[in-house]
Structure formats: structure tokens, C-alpha cells
Write an enzyme that holds these catalytic residues in place. Structure first.
Site, PDB file in Angstrom:
ATOM      1  N   ASN A 145      79.182 -35.028 -15.468  1.00  0.00           N
ATOM      2  CA  ASN A 145      78.268 -36.152 -15.700  1.00  0.00           C
ATOM      3  C   ASN A 145      76.931 -35.586 -16.196  1.00  0.00           C
ATOM      4  O   ASN A 145      76.228 -34.917 -15.441  1.00  0.00           O
ATOM      5  CB  ASN A 145      78.091 -36.923 -14.384  1.00  0.00           C
ATOM      6  CG  ASN A 145      77.109 -38.082 -14.497  1.00  0.00           C
ATOM      7  OD1 ASN A 145      76.393 -38.209 -15.483  1.00  0.00           O
ATOM      8  ND2 ASN A 145      77.076 -38.916 -13.478  1.00  0.00           N
TER       9      ASN A 145
ATOM     10  N   HIS B 241      79.752 -44.508 -19.627  1.00  0.00           N
ATOM     11  CA  HIS B 241      79.069 -43.372 -18.996  1.00  0.00           C
ATOM     12  C   HIS B 241      80.115 -42.558 -18.228  1.00  0.00           C
ATOM     13  O   HIS B 241      80.947 -43.106 -17.516  1.00  0.00           O
ATOM     14  CB  HIS B 241      77.983 -43.893 -18.053  1.00  0.00           C
ATOM     15  CG  HIS B 241      77.426 -42.831 -17.182  1.00  0.00           C
ATOM     16  ND1 HIS B 241      76.982 -41.629 -17.679  1.00  0.00           N
ATOM     17  CD2 HIS B 241      77.259 -42.774 -15.827  1.00  0.00           C
ATOM     18  CE1 HIS B 241      76.565 -40.873 -16.681  1.00  0.00           C
ATOM     19  NE2 HIS B 241      76.723 -41.544 -15.552  1.00  0.00           N
TER      20      HIS B 241
ATOM     21  N   CYS C  92      71.192 -42.765 -15.631  1.00  0.00           N
ATOM     22  CA  CYS C  92      72.414 -42.692 -16.451  1.00  0.00           C
ATOM     23  C   CYS C  92      72.549 -43.874 -17.415  1.00  0.00           C
ATOM     24  O   CYS C  92      73.379 -43.839 -18.317  1.00  0.00           O
ATOM     25  CB  CYS C  92      73.639 -42.583 -15.556  1.00  0.00           C
ATOM     26  SG  CYS C  92      73.603 -41.099 -14.542  1.00  0.00           S
TER      27      CYS C  92
HETATM   28  C1  LIG Z   1      81.345 -38.469  -4.902  1.00  0.00           C
HETATM   29  C2  LIG Z   1      82.801 -38.918  -4.964  1.00  0.00           C
HETATM   30  C3  LIG Z   1      83.547 -38.048  -5.964  1.00  0.00           C
HETATM   31  C4  LIG Z   1      83.431 -38.730  -3.592  1.00  0.00           C
HETATM   32  O1  LIG Z   1      84.798 -39.127  -3.671  1.00  0.00           O
HETATM   33  P1  LIG Z   1      85.405 -40.042  -2.511  1.00  0.00           P
HETATM   34  O2  LIG Z   1      86.831 -40.203  -2.848  1.00  0.00           O
HETATM   35  O3  LIG Z   1      84.554 -41.255  -2.402  1.00  0.00           O
HETATM   36  O4  LIG Z   1      85.279 -39.086  -1.283  1.00  0.00           O
HETATM   37  P2  LIG Z   1      84.523 -39.363   0.107  1.00  0.00           P
HETATM   38  O5  LIG Z   1      83.043 -39.322  -0.085  1.00  0.00           O
HETATM   39  O6  LIG Z   1      85.137 -40.562   0.738  1.00  0.00           O
HETATM   40  O7  LIG Z   1      84.963 -38.085   0.892  1.00  0.00           O
HETATM   41  C5  LIG Z   1      86.324 -37.822   1.208  1.00  0.00           C
HETATM   42  C6  LIG Z   1      86.395 -36.490   1.885  1.00  0.00           C
HETATM   43  O8  LIG Z   1      86.152 -35.445   0.930  1.00  0.00           O
HETATM   44  C7  LIG Z   1      85.091 -34.601   1.395  1.00  0.00           C
HETATM   45  N1  LIG Z   1      84.344 -34.131   0.249  1.00  0.00           N
HETATM   46  C8  LIG Z   1      83.248 -34.685  -0.346  1.00  0.00           C
HETATM   47  N2  LIG Z   1      82.868 -33.942  -1.383  1.00  0.00           N
HETATM   48  C9  LIG Z   1      83.744 -32.915  -1.478  1.00  0.00           C
HETATM   49  C10 LIG Z   1      83.881 -31.819  -2.341  1.00  0.00           C
HETATM   50  N3  LIG Z   1      83.046 -31.615  -3.379  1.00  0.00           N
HETATM   51  N4  LIG Z   1      84.904 -30.959  -2.148  1.00  0.00           N
HETATM   52  C11 LIG Z   1      85.782 -31.135  -1.120  1.00  0.00           C
HETATM   53  N5  LIG Z   1      85.693 -32.159  -0.260  1.00  0.00           N
HETATM   54  C12 LIG Z   1      84.685 -33.038  -0.430  1.00  0.00           C
HETATM   55  C13 LIG Z   1      84.275 -35.489   2.315  1.00  0.00           C
HETATM   56  O9  LIG Z   1      83.520 -34.716   3.237  1.00  0.00           O
HETATM   57  C14 LIG Z   1      85.345 -36.297   2.988  1.00  0.00           C
HETATM   58  O10 LIG Z   1      85.937 -35.528   4.009  1.00  0.00           O
HETATM   59  P3  LIG Z   1      86.421 -36.209   5.388  1.00  0.00           P
HETATM   60  O11 LIG Z   1      87.496 -37.194   4.969  1.00  0.00           O
HETATM   61  O12 LIG Z   1      86.906 -35.064   6.170  1.00  0.00           O
HETATM   62  O13 LIG Z   1      85.208 -36.890   5.936  1.00  0.00           O
HETATM   63  C15 LIG Z   1      82.928 -40.407  -5.372  1.00  0.00           C
HETATM   64  O14 LIG Z   1      82.464 -41.228  -4.317  1.00  0.00           O
HETATM   65  C16 LIG Z   1      82.130 -40.721  -6.597  1.00  0.00           C
HETATM   66  O15 LIG Z   1      82.443 -40.246  -7.688  1.00  0.00           O
HETATM   67  N6  LIG Z   1      81.107 -41.584  -6.508  1.00  0.00           N
HETATM   68  C17 LIG Z   1      80.283 -41.904  -7.627  1.00  0.00           C
HETATM   69  C18 LIG Z   1      79.322 -40.771  -7.874  1.00  0.00           C
HETATM   70  C19 LIG Z   1      78.666 -40.885  -9.211  1.00  0.00           C
HETATM   71  O16 LIG Z   1      79.302 -41.167 -10.170  1.00  0.00           O
HETATM   72  N7  LIG Z   1      77.344 -40.663  -9.234  1.00  0.00           N
HETATM   73  C20 LIG Z   1      76.597 -40.736 -10.445  1.00  0.00           C
HETATM   74  C21 LIG Z   1      76.524 -42.148 -10.901  1.00  0.00           C
HETATM   75  S1  LIG Z   1      75.737 -42.273 -12.403  1.00  0.00           S
END
Ligand SMILES: CC(C)(COP(=O)(O)OP(=O)(O)OC[C@H]1O[C@@H](n2cnc3c(N)ncnc32)[C@H](O)[C@@H]1OP(=O)(O)O)[C@@H](O)C(=O)NCCC(=O)NCCS
Length: 316
Positions: A272, A242, A118
Site C-alpha cells: 500500500n 486504492h 490514501c
Molecule cells: C491489518 C489486516 C491485514 C489484519 O488482518 P485480519 O484478518 O483482520 O487479522 P486480525 O487483525 O483479526 O488478526 C488475526 C490474527 O493475526 C495476528 N496478526 C496480525 N498481524 C499479523 C502479522 N503481520 N503477522 C502474523 N500475524 C499477525 C493477530 O495478532 C491475530 O492473532 P490472534 O488471532 O492470535 O489474536 C486487515 O485487518 C486489514 O488489511 N485491514 C485494513 C488495513 C488497511 O488497509 N489500512 C490502510 C487503509 S488505507
């Protein structure tokens, strides 16, 4: 301040972008995955993304964006003397995607790919403008293109909801007296295992780690580049980060006390798109007249590696 940018004459004279026509909404994803429109939009800011046909490769997306950028720069493919494609979803191991772009455009230019996930577009723009300073190249196509749909595990809700396909491009031209892009590139000592796509296989990601990195590095790179060039917030017309997650940008903006309207966001529409995200946003910002000739714009990339790159450009 503007004199802090090196006036050795490399500037952006055309921007362009392309996204495929096939729309995939959050509701579409929720029909086959344990997720919801509400969860995705609240946690990421994404409402929809576009997915390329199986037959369309990354090079096809790149060619569309490049054609748009060349048209706006009033150049034809024969005028181009170097093509650089930032991608982590190349059509083949070889030839490079850039060589395929060259062939599809009908150009004889040297062409190569750059892999920095990215952060790829910011890396590519930095390297291209440095190569131009040697005087060897005058009209360079810099493209960010990715087709993440082909490396996606569509049953994995952790990643499937985040990404979209697309391409963005700029034409860089020699212009004596113009302010060249100023870049700072970097990476973390650790974290290479945080976000991975095997050579053959699908993406895995530690979402929370990537999220925390994004917030910290965005704040740190903006602070660094503004300090280095003695830029105040008023000097900057727009920051183009980004497009990974709107909450990453909101957290960093909040920490730095920067209003959100200083940041260009289109993640809602495209998700993204990895290396394509910054050049797509740049082209849209130009098209929507959010930025004009002479404006100072900051590009901020970050992602797998963990790599980052920040760039200050002045629109030609
Ligand atoms: C991936 C991302 C959206 C997850 O959001 P978060 O707030 O950190 O959520 P968590 O991973 O803590 O998960 C919270 C809950 O949602 C659930 N969950 C995860 N993905 C889910 C989805 N797509 N739909 C519904 N629930 C989801 C998890 O299982 C978890 O459930 P639990 O509390 O019962 O265990 C976030 O971490 C993120 O954006 N990270 C950066 C990713 C990124 O930008 N990658 C590319 C970089 S260039």
C-alpha cells in the site's frame, strides 16, 4: 453514456510512476518480526514492497514520477502552470512538498500539497480539474507521493507489513471537447481515530475497522458513481481501486458481482503506497496496455479520515 461526462475539456495526457530500488520482501520482514510470508500474502495479497533510502524524501520520489509523466505527455517543466502533490508524508511542515518538486523540476508554477491520506490522489485530481475549468490553468501536474517507511514502527507487525514507498503522477491538459473527469468525494461522520499518524510519530491503526470500511465504501461509491453516470459494467474498461488489501477488493467485487479481472491490482508488488497507489496503478495499466485512449476508467480511493473519493476518467 460517454456524453454524461462533462465535455468541457480536461484530460489526462501523460502518466508516470516511480518506486525506489530497495526491495523488502515478506521473508525479509519475517526475519525481524513475528510474522510470515504466508500470513502476509494470504491476509493482504502483498508479497513485497519497495523502500526509499533514508536520504530520499517524498519530493524526490514525486519528481521521478512527474518527470516520467511529463515525458510521456511530451511537455517540459516550463510548460506546467500548476503542481498539486497529494501526500501525508511531506518532506517538511513547510515549504510544501509541491514547492520542493517545483524547485527540483525547475518550474515557476504555483504549487501546493493536499492531505487526504490514501484518498489524496483522487481528491487532488478532482480539485485540479475543477481549477482548470476556470480557464486559469492548462497544463497541470497532479502527483500522489508517499514515503510511509519514515512513519513506520518497524516492530509493529500490524502496520509494518502493509505499506511501501512510491509516487505516481499524471499530466492534466485542457483539450476542448474532451470529457473531463467526474468525481464524487466524501467522508464518514466518524472514524477519524481509526488510522492515525501523529505529526511526529508513527502510524497506529484499527485494522479490522479499516477493512470493514474499505469493503463497504468501495461497494457504495462504485454503485453511486455508476448510478449517477448511468454506467454499466460493460462501459467501464477498468476499475483502479486504492491498493490497501486484495481481500477488501475481493469482498466488494463479490458483493457487487463484478469479476476480479475488472479491477487492476498490483498490491502484490508494491504494498500500500497510500496517495501513490492509484496513480502508480494507472500508469502501470497504461504501460501494460490494459487501457487505451478513449477508455472509461474508474478510480476509487479510500482511507484515513475516514475519507473516500471516486472518479470516472476517459483517457485522452
Ligand atoms: C491489518 C489486516 C491485514 C489484519 O488482518 P485480519 O484478518 O483482520 O487479522 P486480525 O487483525 O483479526 O488478526 C488475526 C490474527 O493475526 C495476528 N496478526 C496480525 N498481524 C499479523 C502479522 N503481520 N503477522 C502474523 N500475524 C499477525 C493477530 O495478532 C491475530 O492473532 P490472534 O488471532 O492470535 O489474536 C486487515 O485487518 C486489514 O488489511 N485491514 C485494513 C488495513 C488497511 O488497509 N489500512 C490502510 C487503509 S488505507
Amino acid at each position: 453514456m460517454q456524453s454524461a461526462l462533462n465535455p468541457n475539456g480536461v484530460t489526462i495526457t501523460g502518466t508516470g510512476f516511480y518506486v525506489p530500488t530497495s526491495l523488502l520482501t515478506n521473508l525479509d520482514l519475517a526475519a525481524s518480526l513475528d510474522t510470515s510470508d504466508e500470513w502476509i500474502s494470504q491476509r493482504t495479497g502483498i508479497r513485497q514492497r519497495y523502500i526509499a533510502e533514508a536520504s530520499a524524501e517524498t519530493s524526490d520520489l514525486a519528481v521521478m514520477a512527474a518527470t516520467d509523466a511529463l515525458h510521456r505527455a511530451q511537455l517540459s517543466p516550463e510548460d506546467v502552470d500548476l503542481i498539486v502533490v497529494a501526500t501525508s508524508t511531506p518532506d517538511y511542515a513547510f515549504p510544501s512538498t509541491a514547492m520542493l518538486v517545483k524547485q527540483k523540476l525547475g518550474s515557476r508554477a504555483p504549487a501546493f500539497d493536499l492531505s487526504a491520506a490514501c484518498s489524496g490522489f483522487v481528491y487532488a485530481l478532482s480539485i485540479s480539474s475543477d481549477l482548470m475549468k476556470s480557464g486559469a490553468y492548462h497544463n497541470v501536474l497532479v502527483i500522489g507521493a508517499d514515503k510511509f517507511s519514515k512513519i513506520m514502527d518497524w516492530q509493529n507487525r500490524n502496520t509494518a507489513v502493509l505499506f511501501g514507498d512510491g509516487a505516481g503522477a499524471v499530466v492534466l491538459q485542457s483539450r476542448p471537447g474532451a470529457s473531463s473527469p467526474f468525481s464524487l468525494l466524501g467522508s464518514e461522520e466518524r472514524g477519524a481515530d481509526t488510522l492515525i499518524s501523529p505529526v511526529t510519530g508513527q502510524i497506529t491503526m484499527h485494522g479490522r475497522e479499516v477493512f470493514k470500511f474499505g469493503v463497504r465504501i468501495l461497494e457504495s461509491m462504485l454503485t453511486k458513481v455508476m448510478g449517477e453516470l448511468e454506467l454499466s459494467l460493460e462501459d467501464i474498461a477498468l476499475i483502479i481501486p486504492h491498493q490497501a488489501n486484495v481481500r477488501i477488493i475481493e469482498h466488494a467485487a463479490d458483493k457487487m458481482n463484478i469479476p476480479m479481472d475488472k479491477f487492476f491490482m498490483n498490491i502484490e508488488t508494491y504494498g500500500n503506497t497510500s496517495a501513490a497507489s492509484i496513480p502508480i496503478a494507472l500508469a502501470e495499466a497504461v504501460e501494460q496496455q490494459r487501457i487505451q485512449a478513449g477508455d472509461i476508467v474508474v478510480l476509487a480511493g479510500f482511507g484515513a479520515g475516514l475519507a473516500w473519493g471516486v472518479q470516472v476518467i476517459q483517457l485522452g
